[in-house]
Design an enzyme around this catalytic site. Structure first.
Site, PDB file in Angstrom:
ATOM      1  N   HIS A  67       0.838  -1.203   0.000  1.00  0.00           N
ATOM      2  CA  HIS A  67       0.000   0.000   0.000  1.00  0.00           C
ATOM      3  C   HIS A  67       0.873   1.253   0.000  1.00  0.00           C
ATOM      4  O   HIS A  67       0.673   2.167  -0.803  1.00  0.00           O
ATOM      5  CB  HIS A  67      -0.928  -0.019   1.217  1.00  0.00           C
ATOM      6  CG  HIS A  67      -1.788   1.194   1.341  1.00  0.00           C
ATOM      7  ND1 HIS A  67      -3.111   1.208   1.009  1.00  0.00           N
ATOM      8  CD2 HIS A  67      -1.508   2.462   1.777  1.00  0.00           C
ATOM      9  CE1 HIS A  67      -3.614   2.405   1.211  1.00  0.00           C
ATOM     10  NE2 HIS A  67      -2.650   3.188   1.690  1.00  0.00           N
ATOM     11  N   GLU A  68       1.838   1.287   0.902  1.00  0.00           N
ATOM     12  CA  GLU A  68       2.701   2.468   0.993  1.00  0.00           C
ATOM     13  C   GLU A  68       3.606   2.595  -0.225  1.00  0.00           C
ATOM     14  O   GLU A  68       3.900   3.705  -0.679  1.00  0.00           O
ATOM     15  CB  GLU A  68       3.522   2.429   2.282  1.00  0.00           C
ATOM     16  CG  GLU A  68       2.689   2.462   3.552  1.00  0.00           C
ATOM     17  CD  GLU A  68       1.658   3.573   3.584  1.00  0.00           C
ATOM     18  OE1 GLU A  68       1.959   4.693   3.136  1.00  0.00           O
ATOM     19  OE2 GLU A  68       0.544   3.314   4.060  1.00  0.00           O
ATOM     20  N   HIS A  71       1.812   4.439  -3.024  1.00  0.00           N
ATOM     21  CA  HIS A  71       1.944   5.894  -2.875  1.00  0.00           C
ATOM     22  C   HIS A  71       3.318   6.355  -3.377  1.00  0.00           C
ATOM     23  O   HIS A  71       3.435   7.319  -4.131  1.00  0.00           O
ATOM     24  CB  HIS A  71       1.797   6.311  -1.412  1.00  0.00           C
ATOM     25  CG  HIS A  71       0.435   6.178  -0.836  1.00  0.00           C
ATOM     26  ND1 HIS A  71      -0.658   6.865  -1.305  1.00  0.00           N
ATOM     27  CD2 HIS A  71      -0.015   5.440   0.217  1.00  0.00           C
ATOM     28  CE1 HIS A  71      -1.716   6.562  -0.586  1.00  0.00           C
ATOM     29  NE2 HIS A  71      -1.355   5.693   0.344  1.00  0.00           N
TER      30      HIS A  71
END
Length: 161
Positions: A67-68, A71
């Site tokens: 998820h990170e 980004h």
């Protein structure tokens, strides 16, 4: 898991899932409470919730890291890196990252401070200690006396609160 192991894991997942290198720092941040991690736009490092990493299994850790990294890689590619952006949603789905962080175990029980009015003997309960020289009873404006710290609210107060 140490921060060195975290760094190595993030670098490996970045290469395996995104075919792009992770060239910045990944570290634990003990101040994170409800989120699994955080991507910093200014210096591109990643923070991860240390407590969450202690409680979840390996697959969930990998999904949080993905998820990170979504980004991270989208921001560096000048694409939509925010949660609401189509680019982010598509990459997250493609890589198998988590959309939401898992809930942590129940928080520790909070202590309750018990005060009593010297005039009308009203019981007053607060989560934090208060300055009895500054604050007075809300009913009669009498002087407050600290009684004790309780582990939980007394039963008669639970039904009325």
């Amino acid at each position: 898991m140490t921060e060195i192991e975290l760094q190595q894991l993030v670098e490996r997942i970045s290469l395996d899932s995104f075919s792009l290198p992770f060239r910045h720092q990944a570290k634990f941040n003990s101040r994170l409470r409800s989120t699994g991690g955080r991507y910093h736009l200014n210096d591109h490092h990643l923070d991860f919730n240390w407590k969450m990493f202690q409680e979840v299994d390996e697959a969930t850790k990998v999904a949080i890291i993905k998820h990170e990294l979504c980004h991270y890689h989208l921001h560096l590619a000048n694409k939509g890196y925010r949660h609401r952006d189509a680019d982010f949603k598509a990459l997250l789905k493609k890589t198998g990252g988590l959309r939401y962080a898992p809930a942590l175990s129940a928080k520790k029980t909070t202590k309750i401070e018990w005060y009593q009015c010297a005039s009308c003997t009203t019981d007053i309960y607060r989560k934090r200690k208060i300055d009895t020289k500054r604050y007075v009873c809300g009913k009669c404006r009498g002087h407050l006396i600290w009684k004790e710290t309780l582990d939980k609210m007394p039963n008669e107060q639970l039904s009325s609160k």
